[in-house]
Each structure stands twice: as structure tokens, then as C-alpha cells.
Design an enzyme around this catalytic site. Structure first.
Site, PDB file in Angstrom:
ATOM      1  N   SER A 124       4.583  -4.187   6.398  1.00  0.00           N
ATOM      2  CA  SER A 124       4.022  -3.640   7.645  1.00  0.00           C
ATOM      3  C   SER A 124       2.646  -4.239   7.926  1.00  0.00           C
ATOM      4  CB  SER A 124       3.860  -2.121   7.533  1.00  0.00           C
ATOM      5  OG  SER A 124       5.124  -1.528   7.357  1.00  0.00           O
ATOM      6  N   GLU A 178      -2.969  -3.047   8.198  1.00  0.00           N
ATOM      7  CA  GLU A 178      -2.712  -2.763   6.785  1.00  0.00           C
ATOM      8  C   GLU A 178      -2.861  -4.048   5.970  1.00  0.00           C
ATOM      9  OE1 GLU A 178       0.729  -0.379   6.027  1.00  0.00           O
ATOM     10  OE2 GLU A 178       1.076  -1.332   4.086  1.00  0.00           O
TER      11      GLU A 178
HETATM   12  C1  LIG Z   1       8.978  -7.605   2.228  1.00  0.00           C
HETATM   13  C2  LIG Z   1       7.810  -6.673   1.993  1.00  0.00           C
HETATM   14  C3  LIG Z   1       8.011  -5.304   2.028  1.00  0.00           C
HETATM   15  C4  LIG Z   1       6.946  -4.430   1.812  1.00  0.00           C
HETATM   16  N1  LIG Z   1       7.179  -3.092   1.817  1.00  0.00           N
HETATM   17  C5  LIG Z   1       6.166  -2.238   1.556  1.00  0.00           C
HETATM   18  C6  LIG Z   1       6.401  -0.823   1.487  1.00  0.00           C
HETATM   19  O1  LIG Z   1       7.513  -0.350   1.647  1.00  0.00           O
HETATM   20  N2  LIG Z   1       5.348  -0.018   1.217  1.00  0.00           N
HETATM   21  C7  LIG Z   1       4.086  -0.512   1.015  1.00  0.00           C
HETATM   22  O2  LIG Z   1       3.161   0.271   0.741  1.00  0.00           O
HETATM   23  N3  LIG Z   1       3.835  -1.840   1.072  1.00  0.00           N
HETATM   24  C8  LIG Z   1       4.837  -2.711   1.323  1.00  0.00           C
HETATM   25  N4  LIG Z   1       4.605  -4.061   1.369  1.00  0.00           N
HETATM   26  C9  LIG Z   1       3.233  -4.563   1.170  1.00  0.00           C
HETATM   27  C10 LIG Z   1       2.906  -4.888  -0.304  1.00  0.00           C
HETATM   28  O3  LIG Z   1       4.090  -5.040  -1.049  1.00  0.00           O
HETATM   29  C11 LIG Z   1       2.065  -3.798  -0.936  1.00  0.00           C
HETATM   30  O4  LIG Z   1       0.890  -3.540  -0.198  1.00  0.00           O
HETATM   31  C12 LIG Z   1       1.666  -4.139  -2.381  1.00  0.00           C
HETATM   32  O5  LIG Z   1       1.169  -2.984  -3.000  1.00  0.00           O
HETATM   33  C13 LIG Z   1       0.634  -5.262  -2.443  1.00  0.00           C
HETATM   34  O6  LIG Z   1       0.449  -5.553  -3.820  1.00  0.00           O
HETATM   35  P1  LIG Z   1       0.013  -7.004  -4.281  1.00  0.00           P
HETATM   36  O7  LIG Z   1      -0.038  -7.008  -5.772  1.00  0.00           O
HETATM   37  O8  LIG Z   1       0.862  -8.034  -3.663  1.00  0.00           O
HETATM   38  O9  LIG Z   1      -1.471  -7.072  -3.696  1.00  0.00           O
HETATM   39  P2  LIG Z   1      -2.159  -8.316  -2.976  1.00  0.00           P
HETATM   40  O10 LIG Z   1      -1.498  -8.558  -1.670  1.00  0.00           O
HETATM   41  O11 LIG Z   1      -2.281  -9.466  -3.913  1.00  0.00           O
HETATM   42  O12 LIG Z   1      -3.630  -7.721  -2.723  1.00  0.00           O
HETATM   43  C14 LIG Z   1      -3.806  -6.664  -1.816  1.00  0.00           C
HETATM   44  C15 LIG Z   1      -5.225  -6.086  -2.043  1.00  0.00           C
HETATM   45  O13 LIG Z   1      -5.270  -5.494  -3.345  1.00  0.00           O
HETATM   46  C16 LIG Z   1      -6.331  -6.046  -4.104  1.00  0.00           C
HETATM   47  N5  LIG Z   1      -5.874  -6.087  -5.510  1.00  0.00           N
HETATM   48  C17 LIG Z   1      -4.695  -6.565  -5.977  1.00  0.00           C
HETATM   49  N6  LIG Z   1      -4.648  -6.421  -7.306  1.00  0.00           N
HETATM   50  C18 LIG Z   1      -5.808  -5.835  -7.690  1.00  0.00           C
HETATM   51  C19 LIG Z   1      -6.348  -5.445  -8.960  1.00  0.00           C
HETATM   52  N7  LIG Z   1      -5.689  -5.629 -10.102  1.00  0.00           N
HETATM   53  N8  LIG Z   1      -7.582  -4.882  -8.979  1.00  0.00           N
HETATM   54  C20 LIG Z   1      -8.274  -4.684  -7.819  1.00  0.00           C
HETATM   55  N9  LIG Z   1      -7.821  -5.057  -6.606  1.00  0.00           N
HETATM   56  C21 LIG Z   1      -6.585  -5.620  -6.543  1.00  0.00           C
HETATM   57  C22 LIG Z   1      -6.540  -7.445  -3.531  1.00  0.00           C
HETATM   58  O14 LIG Z   1      -7.848  -7.937  -3.796  1.00  0.00           O
HETATM   59  C23 LIG Z   1      -6.313  -7.170  -2.040  1.00  0.00           C
HETATM   60  O15 LIG Z   1      -7.481  -6.658  -1.458  1.00  0.00           O
HETATM   61  C24 LIG Z   1       5.654  -4.950   1.564  1.00  0.00           C
HETATM   62  C25 LIG Z   1       5.462  -6.336   1.528  1.00  0.00           C
HETATM   63  C26 LIG Z   1       6.530  -7.190   1.723  1.00  0.00           C
HETATM   64  C27 LIG Z   1       6.307  -8.678   1.647  1.00  0.00           C
END
Ligand SMILES: Cc1cc2nc3c(=O)[nH]c(=O)nc-3n(C[C@H](O)[C@H](O)[C@H](O)COP(=O)(O)OP(=O)(O)OC[C@H]3O[C@@H](n4cnc5c(N)ncnc54)[C@H](O)[C@@H]3O)c2cc1C
Length: 328
Positions: free
Chosen positions: A248, A320
Site C-alpha cells: 500500500s 505509507e
Molecule cells: C507485495 C507487498 C505486499 C505488502 N503487504 C503488506 C501488508 O499486508 N501489510 C503491511 O503492513 N505492509 C505490507 N507491505 C509493506 C511491507 O511489506 C512492510 O511495510 C514491511 O514491514 C517492510 O519491512 P522491510 O523489512 O521490507 O522494511 P524496509 O522497507 O527495508 O524499511 C522500512 C523502514 O523500516 C526501517 N527499518 C527496517 N529494518 C529496521 C531495523 N532492523 N531497525 C530499524 N529500522 C528498520 C527502514 O529504515 C525504513 O525506514 C507489502 C509490501 C509488498 C511489496
């Protein structure tokens, strides 16, 4: 429209970045054990983000444990190098110019310890949430199954309080291990109220999550795995994996009376394009890289949709997706 650029620089990292060459030399001098930290320079971040968009990181470093992470962050602090923490890259739009300074890829901190006796599981911040859910299910623990097939890491899910299918990470979080701004290891036992809709203390502080402990409940592994397979199929049917995206783009806001996707859809914006960036024809709150999209395309599309909704309907949608890096 104006976004807050999320450069997770520690407060002390405000001095101008040294020249790239000096920074490299300085990093090479501290002789980090290559078995504990792998380093690459000018690494294109598109390969590390689910949008498949984004320019290079000056330095991309992947520590294998919390000690390696701490050494890296201590070095960056000493050299006034800005730091960005990269989880699974599933909620990020990285600028075309990339990210200056040090990008820490948390993927190496991927340990997982399940304790069926007390119903808890501890997972490294870099572990994929899907893997965490699978480990728990295999050990007969339910509670994380809701998040299976959602891209991203444990650390990213805690940072975002990721939610889906009626549950959120805050529901099952027992404690979080993190490094504070002084790089001291800390443990937080989060108050439930501090984890709100897509809002956590980690978004307001320069802390680095290293691990999380989840409070789970005994359940039948076969039933859990069946539910998880169903959730994955549901996401696939909704087109989540059909094209590069970051889930999203805008948060939902109950005050607006309907989900952001419905609001965007009501303006006929499904399928709208800027360059290679497109509002998904299948879901109006998911924007996709339909091929060759730049970060500038995606940002322009986000701004366009935000402006149309604000001007025509009066709703100020909150993004978001996190914007990272060097935006003009
Ligand atoms: C196909 C698809 C479907 C999705 N569906 C959902 C859903 O249903 N619900 C939902 O909530 N989200 C959804 N998302 C979004 C995403 O999956 C989530 O927001 C997820 O939690 C992001 O995690 P990430 O590890 O990829 O973080 P990143 O994208 O790598 O980082 C996001 C933020 O978190 C910070 N961060 C990451 N790791 C750490 C750490 N260890 N310590 C401190 N800060 C950190 C980063 O600096 C950044 O600011 C979806 C994404 C995709 C591609």
C-alpha cells in the site's frame, strides 16, 4: 506535496559527509572481518527493494551479527557518515541518486530460536517475516501465521507495526532488542498502546532493531500451514506479486470513511501512469513499476494521486511508503 525524507542518521551524524574516497579508505583501515561483515561500494539498491527502483548506496554493508553491526555503526558515528537501515526493502522508494553514506543491510541477522515450552520465538531483525512464520508453525506455534507471504524482514515489520488479515505485529510482540542512539544494546517490552496503526516508537527514534521476541500459542502445525498457504494464494489472487511494488502506498484513515484504495479508485485513477510508474489496474492503493520506472516517476505518481484526492475530495492521504536517499 512534501514528504519527510527518512535518512536514519543518528543525531551525532550531522557533520557533512567526507569525500567518498576518504570514507572508503577509513572503512578499509578498520579491517572488519569479511566473515562478519561484507561490504560493497556503489551498489545499486534497485536489486534490494521490491519496487526494483533506486540508485546506488555509497557503501552497502551486511553484518552477520549484532557485534558486527555495532562495529559498523560505531565507525560511521566516528566518521560522521550518515546511516540508513535496510530491511527487506519492501516499503521503500529509494531516490534515483541513491543513498549517501552507509546503508546497513540487516539480512545477515537472521537467526531464529523457537521455545515451544514457553510459547515464544526470538528472531533476528533480518529474518524474513515469512520465514519466521514458517519456523513458528513448524514448531507448533501460532500467532505469526497472519503475516506469512508479506514481503519484508522482522525488523521492518516491527518498525512499521505491519498488519494484515485483522492482526498486527504489536499483537504478538513480547520484546524488542535494539541499539539505542548511543549504540547501547537495550530491550524494550513494548506497551501495547505504544504500537498503533502503522506507528511505533522506532519511527520516532534513531534506534536499530536487532531482534524481536514473539509471544505465540500452541497450534496444530498442519492447520497453520494450511492457513498460510491460503493467505499466500489470496495475496497472489489480489495481484501482490504480479509486478514490482511496495504494498500500500498510502495509509488508511478511518476518518475518511473508506480505505485509501477505494478513495483513489473513486477518481478513476486505477491504471493511471507517470512514465513506468502505474497505479495498479488491480488495486488503486498499490502502485507498480510496470517496467523501467524511475524513482522520480513513482514520486510524481504519488504526488499526483495525493493532489487529486486532496483537491477533489479534501482528504490528505498520508504516505505509507518510506522515501529514502538523496532527493532534490
Ligand atoms: C507485495 C507487498 C505486499 C505488502 N503487504 C503488506 C501488508 O499486508 N501489510 C503491511 O503492513 N505492509 C505490507 N507491505 C509493506 C511491507 O511489506 C512492510 O511495510 C514491511 O514491514 C517492510 O519491512 P522491510 O523489512 O521490507 O522494511 P524496509 O522497507 O527495508 O524499511 C522500512 C523502514 O523500516 C526501517 N527499518 C527496517 N529494518 C529496521 C531495523 N532492523 N531497525 C530499524 N529500522 C528498520 C527502514 O529504515 C525504513 O525506514 C507489502 C509490501 C509488498 C511489496
Amino acid at each position: 506535496m512534501c514528504f519527510t525524507l527518512t535518512k536514519r542518521a543518528f543525531p551525532a551524524y550531522t557533520a557533512p559527509v567526507n569525500s567518498a574516497i576518504k570514507v572508503r579508505e577509513s572503512l578499509e583501515k578498520i579491517n572488519l572481518d569479511p566473515n562478519l561483515v561484507t561490504i560493497s561500494y556503489d551498489e545499486p539498491l534497485a536489486a534490494h527493494c521490491t519496487f526494483r527502483i533506486g540508485g546506488p548506496a555509497d557503501i552497502l554493508a551486511r553484518p552477520r551479527d549484532a557485534a558486527g553491526l555495532r562495529s559498523l555503526l560505531a565507525w560511521a558515528r566516528g566518521e560522521s557518515v550518515p546511516v540508513f537501515i535496510l530491511g527487506g526493502g519492501a516499503n521503500l522508494l529509494v531516490a534515483d541518486k541513491g543513498i549517501r553514506g552507509l546503508v546497513v543491510d540487516m539480512g545477515g541477522l537472521s537467526s531464529c530460536r523457537v521455545r515451544p515450552a514457553d510459547g515464544t520465538m526470538e528472531a533476528g531483525a533480518g529474518l524474513a517475516v515469512s520465514d519466521a512464520a514458517e519456523f513458528a508453525a513448524g514448531a507448533g506455534l501460532g500467532g505469526l501465521d497472519f503475516i506469512y507471504a508479506m514481503p519484508g524482514s522482522v525488523g521492518g515489520a516491527v518498525y512499521m507495526n505491519a498488519r494484515c488479515y485483522g492482526s498486527e505485529i504489536g499483537d504478538v510482540l513480547e520484546s524488542v532488542e535494539y541499539l539505542d542512539a548511543a549504540l547501547e544494546p537495550r530491550t524494550m517490552k513494548p506497551e501495547r498502546a505504544s504500537f498503533q496503526y502503522k506507528d511505533t516508537p522506532f519511527q520516532k527514534n534513531p534506534w536499530v532493531i536487532t531482534a524481536a521476541r514473539f509471544r505465540l500459542a500452541p497450534a496444530d502445525p498442519a492447520a497453520l500451514l494450511e492457513r498460510m498457504a491460503g493467505l499466500k494464494a489470496d495475496r497472489a489472487a489480489k495481484g501482490h506479486f504480479a509486478a514490482p511494488c511496495a504494498g500500500s502506498v498510502f495509509k488508511n484513515n478511518h476518518a475518511f470513511g473508506q480505505p485509501s484504495g477505494k478513495i483513489i479508485d473513486s477518481l478513476g485513477l486505477r491504471g493511471h501512469r507517470v512514465g513506468g510508474a502505474q497505479v495498479s489496474p488491480g488495486h488503486a492503493n498499490i502502485f507498480i513499476n510496470s517496467g523501467g520506472a524511475t524513482a522520480a516517476d513513482m514520486k510524481a505518481l504519488i504526488d499526483h494521486v495525493h493532489e487529486r484526492v486532496q483537491v477533489e475530495l479534501g482528504y490528505d492521504l498520508e504516505p505509507e511508503v518510506v522515501l529514502a536517499g538523496d532527493w532534490d
